[in-house]
Design an enzyme around this catalytic site. Structure first.
Site, PDB file in Angstrom:
ATOM      1  N   CYS A 134       0.827  -1.203   0.104  1.00 56.19           N
ATOM      2  CA  CYS A 134       0.243  -0.312  -0.062  1.00 56.19           C
ATOM      3  C   CYS A 134       0.980   1.109   0.049  1.00 56.19           C
ATOM      4  O   CYS A 134       1.596   1.638   0.816  1.00 56.19           O
ATOM      5  CB  CYS A 134      -0.867   0.127   1.344  1.00 56.19           C
ATOM      6  N   CYS A 141      -3.242  14.740   3.785  1.00 52.60           N
ATOM      7  CA  CYS A 141      -4.130  14.684   2.720  1.00 52.60           C
ATOM      8  C   CYS A 141      -5.059  15.778   3.107  1.00 52.60           C
ATOM      9  O   CYS A 141      -5.332  16.126   4.146  1.00 52.60           O
ATOM     10  CB  CYS A 141      -5.010  13.355   3.048  1.00 52.60           C
ATOM     11  N   CYS A 145     -11.798  13.678   5.069  1.00 47.27           N
ATOM     12  CA  CYS A 145     -12.802  12.547   5.475  1.00 47.27           C
ATOM     13  C   CYS A 145     -12.879  12.180   6.894  1.00 47.27           C
ATOM     14  O   CYS A 145     -11.802  12.346   7.711  1.00 47.27           O
ATOM     15  CB  CYS A 145     -12.515  11.253   4.900  1.00 47.27           C
ATOM     16  N   CYS A 148     -11.223   9.361   9.074  1.00 45.10           N
ATOM     17  CA  CYS A 148      -9.804   9.168   8.390  1.00 45.10           C
ATOM     18  C   CYS A 148      -8.788   9.868   9.201  1.00 45.10           C
ATOM     19  O   CYS A 148      -8.779  10.868   9.131  1.00 45.10           O
ATOM     20  CB  CYS A 148      -9.655   8.991   6.897  1.00 45.10           C
TER      21      CYS A 148
END
Length: 390
Positions: A134, A141, A145, A148
């Site tokens: 991954c 980011c 969200c 998250c």
């Protein structure tokens, strides 16, 4: 007393006799980050800027992207003079392993330190039939969200193509060493589901994919690479036109009200716009779009949610990965119970939607979906960048 003006000729003569002020030293030339160049770009650099023959670029490229070399000194089939020239004109961007955590299920989470002191994470997930990494594409980011942990960091910066690819090379080295393997590329599958929104760093992602798929590089098949997005609608079309790897959509809701509460991107491009982009997405024969659906207890896991999801996806070649939520402290969501997750899956299958409950890997080391947050690494007090969405 002489007038003051009589001293002027003497002052001029003194100035003329003085040595000229030294010119400021020229700024050092910026080094070319060769680990971020495709073979075509590297060939231009060798022939146009270094005055070298093109096959030398191919030699360097193979050292970088087949053998994972991290210094020019390792490249023993290049002359010493050429290696010295490269040190003066070029650089290989390093990633330094800062931490490693091992899960009871065999997953390993790596934290890497970049040259400018940032931290990113990659997660290695071995299984009987594949070895998957991954990969992260950004430091932090911008998508925010609400379920998250990575979103709590904000966006610090994009990773370069070289930094994206370097995660793959570094973990290949780790796996070779840890599992006593001879092959240069033990990893079989790549999923761009780590830190960051891949399509928010599209140009660097595209270059990294080109390197990773190249025959003179790691030579990953397009069938074994998946890129996930929260739904940057304008970039989905470009992604389909300019790459050939698999697409995954992080959907996580059956209504706009739900999705806007948890995924701010939905306020700009709602579910209808997102699914319209998916219908237009160019799919290779036999391929489907993967829809990721994080199950949040008593929020998006009801029978009614399953029925709505069936209706949303009825005319899209799709499969759904149901992801039991990995609980994160302070974010306020709970994971769906196993029985409810299985009921949700059964309803989707009854509605002719292929659905699977994804096994969570690395939950005990905060290495599972939505848990990458550089705990103990990144400076959380630093102001994040403002997102610039397409």
């Amino acid at each position: 007393m002489q007038p003051e003006s009589s001293n002027i000729p003497a002052a001029i003569a003194e100035l003329q006799a003085a040595p000229p002020a030294p010119e400021p030293a020229p700024a050092p030339a910026k080094l070319v980050e060769v680990s971020s160049l495709t073979l075509e770009g590297l060939t231009r650099f060798f022939t146009e800027q270094l005055g070298e023959r093109s096959f030398r670029a191919s030699q360097l490229y193979r050292w970088l992207h087949q053998r994972g070399a991290t210094s020019f000194d390792e490249m023993t089939d290049l002359s010493k003079a050429l290696r010295e020239k490269l040190k003066q004109r070029a650089e290989i961007v390093p990633l330094v392993k800062d931490a490693e955590q091992r899960s009871v299920d065999g997953t390993i989470k790596y934290r890497w330190k970049t040259r400018d002191g940032r931290y990113i994470e990659s997660v290695y997930m071995p299984s009987e039939d594949r070895k998957t990494l991954c990969v992260s594409t950004q430091v932090g980011c911008a998508m925010a969200c609400s379920f998250c942990m990575t979103g709590t960091l904000g966006l610090k910066r994009n990773l370069t193509p070289g930094e994206i690819v370097a995660q793959v090379h570094a973990v290949n080295r780790e796996v070779r060493k840890n599992e006593h393997l001879e092959t240069l590329r033990p990893l079989s599958n790549l999923v761009f589901m780590g830190m960051g929104e891949p399509l928010h760093n599209f140009e660097n992602l595209k270059t990294a994919l080109s390197i990773l798929q190249s025959e003179d590089g790691p030579n990953f098949s397009h069938r074994h690479i998946t890129v996930s997005t929260v739904g940057l609608v304008p970039m989905i079309e470009r992604f389909g036109q300019e790459t050939d790897v698999k697409l995954a959509i992080s959907l996580n809701a059956s209504t706009d009200e739900q999705r806007s509460k948890t995924m701010p991107v939905n306020r700009k491009w709602n579910i209808a716009a997102l699914l319209d982009a998916c219908r237009k997405f160019p799919l290779r024969q036999g391929r489907r779009i993967t829809f990721e659906y994080v199950l949040l207890r008593d929020f998006n896991d009801s029978d009614e949610d399953a029925w709505r999801l069936i209706e949303l996806l009825k005319d899209i070649p799709a499969k759904v990965n149901l992801i039991p939520y990995n609980e994160n402290p302070g974010l306020g969501f709970k994971t769906t119970m196993d029985e409810r997750a299985e009921r949700f899956r059964e309803l989707l299958c009854e509605g002719h939607v292929a659905a699977f409950i994804r096994q969570n890997r690395g939950r005990d080391i905060a290495g599972a979906c939505g848990q990458l947050a550089n705990r103990g690494g990144e400076n959380a007090s630093e102001s994040p960048q403002s997102p610039e969405l397409p």
